[in-house]
Scaffold this active site. Structure first.
Site, PDB file in Angstrom:
ATOM      1  N   CYS A 127      41.720  43.137  31.750  1.00 43.07           N
ATOM      2  CA  CYS A 127      42.795  42.431  31.060  1.00 43.07           C
ATOM      3  C   CYS A 127      43.879  43.402  30.602  1.00 43.07           C
ATOM      4  O   CYS A 127      43.598  44.383  29.909  1.00 43.07           O
ATOM      5  CB  CYS A 127      42.252  41.671  29.858  1.00 43.07           C
ATOM      6  SG  CYS A 127      43.548  40.744  29.044  1.00 43.07           S
TER       7      CYS A 127
ATOM      8  N   GLY B 125      42.531  33.131  41.193  1.00 41.46           N
ATOM      9  CA  GLY B 125      42.987  32.769  39.864  1.00 41.46           C
ATOM     10  C   GLY B 125      44.138  31.785  39.878  1.00 41.46           C
ATOM     11  O   GLY B 125      43.954  30.575  39.997  1.00 41.46           O
TER      12      GLY B 125
ATOM     13  N   ASN C 197      40.351  40.509  44.481  1.00 46.40           N
ATOM     14  CA  ASN C 197      41.098  39.535  43.684  1.00 46.40           C
ATOM     15  C   ASN C 197      42.575  39.935  43.619  1.00 46.40           C
ATOM     16  O   ASN C 197      42.918  41.099  43.673  1.00 46.40           O
ATOM     17  CB  ASN C 197      40.474  39.494  42.268  1.00 46.40           C
ATOM     18  CG  ASN C 197      41.327  38.754  41.246  1.00 46.40           C
ATOM     19  OD1 ASN C 197      41.770  39.332  40.267  1.00 46.40           O
ATOM     20  ND2 ASN C 197      41.573  37.477  41.477  1.00 46.40           N
ATOM     21  N   GLY C 198      43.413  38.905  43.484  1.00 46.55           N
ATOM     22  CA  GLY C 198      44.845  39.112  43.299  1.00 46.55           C
ATOM     23  C   GLY C 198      45.653  38.482  44.408  1.00 46.55           C
ATOM     24  O   GLY C 198      45.507  38.839  45.590  1.00 46.55           O
ATOM     25  N   ASP C 199      46.468  37.492  44.034  1.00 45.17           N
ATOM     26  CA  ASP C 199      47.433  36.870  44.955  1.00 45.17           C
ATOM     27  C   ASP C 199      46.791  36.143  46.133  1.00 45.17           C
ATOM     28  O   ASP C 199      47.430  35.975  47.173  1.00 45.17           O
ATOM     29  CB  ASP C 199      48.417  37.915  45.511  1.00 45.17           C
ATOM     30  CG  ASP C 199      49.246  38.580  44.425  1.00 45.17           C
ATOM     31  OD1 ASP C 199      49.184  38.104  43.266  1.00 45.17           O
ATOM     32  OD2 ASP C 199      49.932  39.565  44.724  1.00 45.17           O
TER      33      ASP C 199
ATOM     34  N   LYS D 278      34.520  43.276  35.887  1.00 37.93           N
ATOM     35  CA  LYS D 278      35.811  42.958  36.514  1.00 37.93           C
ATOM     36  C   LYS D 278      36.827  43.986  36.055  1.00 37.93           C
ATOM     37  O   LYS D 278      36.948  44.245  34.852  1.00 37.93           O
ATOM     38  CB  LYS D 278      36.245  41.548  36.112  1.00 37.93           C
ATOM     39  CG  LYS D 278      37.552  41.101  36.731  1.00 37.93           C
ATOM     40  CD  LYS D 278      37.706  39.595  36.606  1.00 37.93           C
ATOM     41  CE  LYS D 278      39.031  39.104  37.125  1.00 37.93           C
ATOM     42  NZ  LYS D 278      40.154  39.394  36.243  1.00 37.93           N
TER      43      LYS D 278
ATOM     44  N   PRO E 213      38.267  34.113  35.883  1.00 38.76           N
ATOM     45  CA  PRO E 213      38.432  33.772  34.472  1.00 38.76           C
ATOM     46  C   PRO E 213      39.911  33.810  34.117  1.00 38.76           C
ATOM     47  O   PRO E 213      40.600  34.776  34.451  1.00 38.76           O
ATOM     48  CB  PRO E 213      37.672  34.900  33.759  1.00 38.76           C
ATOM     49  CG  PRO E 213      37.695  36.050  34.705  1.00 38.76           C
ATOM     50  CD  PRO E 213      37.725  35.470  36.087  1.00 38.76           C
ATOM     51  N   MET E 214      40.403  32.748  33.474  1.00 40.88           N
ATOM     52  CA  MET E 214      41.787  32.756  32.990  1.00 40.88           C
ATOM     53  C   MET E 214      41.807  32.128  31.605  1.00 40.88           C
ATOM     54  O   MET E 214      41.580  30.921  31.453  1.00 40.88           O
ATOM     55  CB  MET E 214      42.712  31.987  33.946  1.00 40.88           C
ATOM     56  CG  MET E 214      42.963  32.723  35.242  1.00 40.88           C
ATOM     57  SD  MET E 214      44.195  31.901  36.280  1.00 40.88           S
ATOM     58  CE  MET E 214      43.282  30.498  36.898  1.00 40.88           C
ATOM     59  N   ALA E 215      42.072  32.975  30.608  1.00 40.04           N
ATOM     60  CA  ALA E 215      42.066  32.504  29.223  1.00 40.04           C
ATOM     61  C   ALA E 215      43.050  31.356  29.060  1.00 40.04           C
ATOM     62  O   ALA E 215      44.183  31.422  29.550  1.00 40.04           O
ATOM     63  CB  ALA E 215      42.432  33.665  28.301  1.00 40.04           C
TER      64      ALA E 215
HETATM   65  C1  LIG Z   1      46.811  33.107  32.124  1.00 38.90           C
HETATM   66  C2  LIG Z   1      45.822  34.117  32.621  1.00 38.90           C
HETATM   67  C3  LIG Z   1      44.692  34.381  31.878  1.00 38.90           C
HETATM   68  C4  LIG Z   1      43.753  35.335  32.322  1.00 38.90           C
HETATM   69  N1  LIG Z   1      42.632  35.562  31.589  1.00 38.90           N
HETATM   70  C5  LIG Z   1      41.702  36.443  32.048  1.00 38.90           C
HETATM   71  C6  LIG Z   1      40.472  36.631  31.356  1.00 38.90           C
HETATM   72  O1  LIG Z   1      40.184  35.988  30.341  1.00 38.90           O
HETATM   73  N2  LIG Z   1      39.604  37.559  31.861  1.00 38.90           N
HETATM   74  C7  LIG Z   1      39.875  38.289  32.992  1.00 38.90           C
HETATM   75  O2  LIG Z   1      39.063  39.113  33.415  1.00 38.90           O
HETATM   76  N3  LIG Z   1      41.029  38.093  33.683  1.00 38.90           N
HETATM   77  C8  LIG Z   1      41.921  37.191  33.239  1.00 38.90           C
HETATM   78  N4  LIG Z   1      43.050  36.975  33.971  1.00 38.90           N
HETATM   79  C9  LIG Z   1      43.232  37.679  35.258  1.00 38.90           C
HETATM   80  C10 LIG Z   1      42.702  36.828  36.419  1.00 38.90           C
HETATM   81  O3  LIG Z   1      41.315  36.640  36.319  1.00 38.90           O
HETATM   82  C11 LIG Z   1      43.011  37.489  37.774  1.00 38.90           C
HETATM   83  O4  LIG Z   1      42.397  38.753  37.817  1.00 38.90           O
HETATM   84  C12 LIG Z   1      44.516  37.682  38.008  1.00 38.90           C
HETATM   85  O5  LIG Z   1      45.253  36.531  37.644  1.00 38.90           O
HETATM   86  C13 LIG Z   1      44.813  38.021  39.491  1.00 38.90           C
HETATM   87  O6  LIG Z   1      44.316  37.005  40.338  1.00 38.90           O
HETATM   88  P1  LIG Z   1      45.310  35.839  40.919  1.00 38.90           P
HETATM   89  O7  LIG Z   1      46.481  36.527  41.567  1.00 38.90           O
HETATM   90  O8  LIG Z   1      44.445  35.088  41.900  1.00 38.90           O
HETATM   91  O9  LIG Z   1      45.747  35.023  39.758  1.00 38.90           O
HETATM   92  C14 LIG Z   1      43.986  36.029  33.538  1.00 38.90           C
HETATM   93  C15 LIG Z   1      45.132  35.744  34.283  1.00 38.90           C
HETATM   94  C16 LIG Z   1      46.044  34.790  33.857  1.00 38.90           C
HETATM   95  C17 LIG Z   1      47.253  34.502  34.704  1.00 38.90           C
END
Ligand SMILES: Cc1cc2nc3c(=O)[nH]c(=O)nc-3n(C[C@H](O)[C@H](O)[C@H](O)COP(=O)(O)O)c2cc1C
Length: 334
Positions: free
Chosen positions: A105, A229, A205-207, A144, A21-23
């Protein structure tokens, strides 16, 4: 390392690779695209439980499902058990198959009101919120979270156990603490104590930005699957490619040329029809940046389309561009 199916309560996820999820990014048009490009599991952007109950129109738009291609979840954030339970019922009535609680978050807007990762500081409060949500619905509830609030309070295993006993059916752990925000690197090894603390599936999750990283994250954490993400920004096909790879199949190549052109135009039209022209145009700009900026000649096209208010002119400019492969993709193919 191959991955196998997992069960999220009564739902079976054949390939545990998820779009995070990414807002503001993984809205319905994006989720739909990612699902059509092979993402096996997609999660809605977070919806504030109170906000949803007051039926702000954008919240409703964000909730609708991604389409039939992937299993999908709706994510709720909140800090009051009562509102979470009410919102959870509404989400279930709306047809959601899985409900995810956001306890990861780091944003002050969210933690300031004591939701998101702030809940990890207060396990009792977190538990009452989880219990209220789980007890309000019959669909599976997932959670999460991060590793903890800071390096001195890495209590994710403790929260994980509480959540499992309360009836949570799957966990996702971002390998950073809240204090890190997005700095440093995700610690996949630090997710292992969570995996070992519970019997329910855990996604790491992460990177994770390519299949090699996904394999390393799985090996280091012992998790059952991965969530991806930021790597999908400008690359809605990435979760599908990683899913292919982890099943031992040759991943679909990254689209380029006319395939990519059609895909970007489809995404753009999806944003316009989801939000209307004015908001859709604005929302499309960041995606154009991700799709175009690193491609040969793309920066100029991006400059043109982000200034343009007429969708027809934007589509004509996108259609004119030759959409070359990224230099990295060419190197991978060599
Ligand atoms: C712009 C943005 C918006 C995000 N919005 C949410 C969200 O609405 N809910 C949530 O649980 N995590 C949110 N995250 C966190 C991501 O789901 C994820 O945990 C985090 O980016 C690490 O994963 P990645 O390195 O693959 O990006 C958001 C991250 C980004 C960058």
């Amino acid at each position: 390392m191959a991955i196998g199916p997992i069960h999220i309560g009564g739902e079976r996820l054949a390939v545990p690779v998820a779009l995070a999820p990414m807002a503001g990014i993984t809205d319905r048009p994006f989720r739909r695209l990612a699902a059509s490009l092979g993402a096996p599991y997609v999660v809605s952007e977070m919806v504030a439980s109170r906000e949803m109950l007051h039926q702000r129109p954008l919240s409703a738009i964000r909730l609708t499902s991604a389409g039939n291609e992937a299993l999908s979840a709706v994510q709720l954030a909140g800090c009051e058990a009562h509102w979470m339970a009410e919102a959870a019922r509404r989400v279930e009535d709306g047809g959601a198959r899985i409900l995810d609680i956001n306890m990861g978050c780091p944003a002050k807007k969210v933690t300031g009101s004591y939701s998101g990762s702030a809940l990890m500081r207060d396990p009792d409060k977190a538990l009452s919120l989880i219990e209220a949500t789980v007890n309000a619905v019959s669909i599976p509830v997932t959670l999460k979270m991060r590793l903890g609030w800071d390096e001195n309070s890495m209590n994710a295993p403790q929260i994980a156990r509480l959540a499992e006993v309360a009836g949570v059916r799957m966990l996702v752990v971002h390998g950073r603490t809240r204090s890190q925000f997005y700095k440093g690197t995700a610690d996949w090894r630090a997710v292992r104590p969570v995996v070992e603390a519970v019997d329910i599936p855990v996604l790491v999750n992460g990177d994770i930005t390519d299949a090699a990283a996904a394999r390393t994250a799985l090996a280091q954490s012992g998790a059952a699957g991965v969530m991806i993400g930021r790597g999908t920004q400008g690359a809605p096909w990435l979760a599908g490619q990683i899913a292919d790879d982890l099943q031992g199949n040759t991943p679909h190549p990254s689209p380029e040329g006319s395939t990519l052109r059609d895909l970007v135009i489809e995404h753009y039209e999806g944003l316009l029809s989801c939000y209307g022209t004015r908001i859709g145009l604005r929302g499309a700009r960041k995606h154009f940046g991700w799709y175009l900026s690193s491609r040969e000649g793309g920066a100029e096209i991006r400059e043109r389309v982000v200034r343009e208010d007429d969708p027809k002119t934007v589509i004509a400019a996108l259609a004119d561009y030759h959409w070359p492969a990224l230099a990295d993709d060419l190197a991978d193919a060599a």
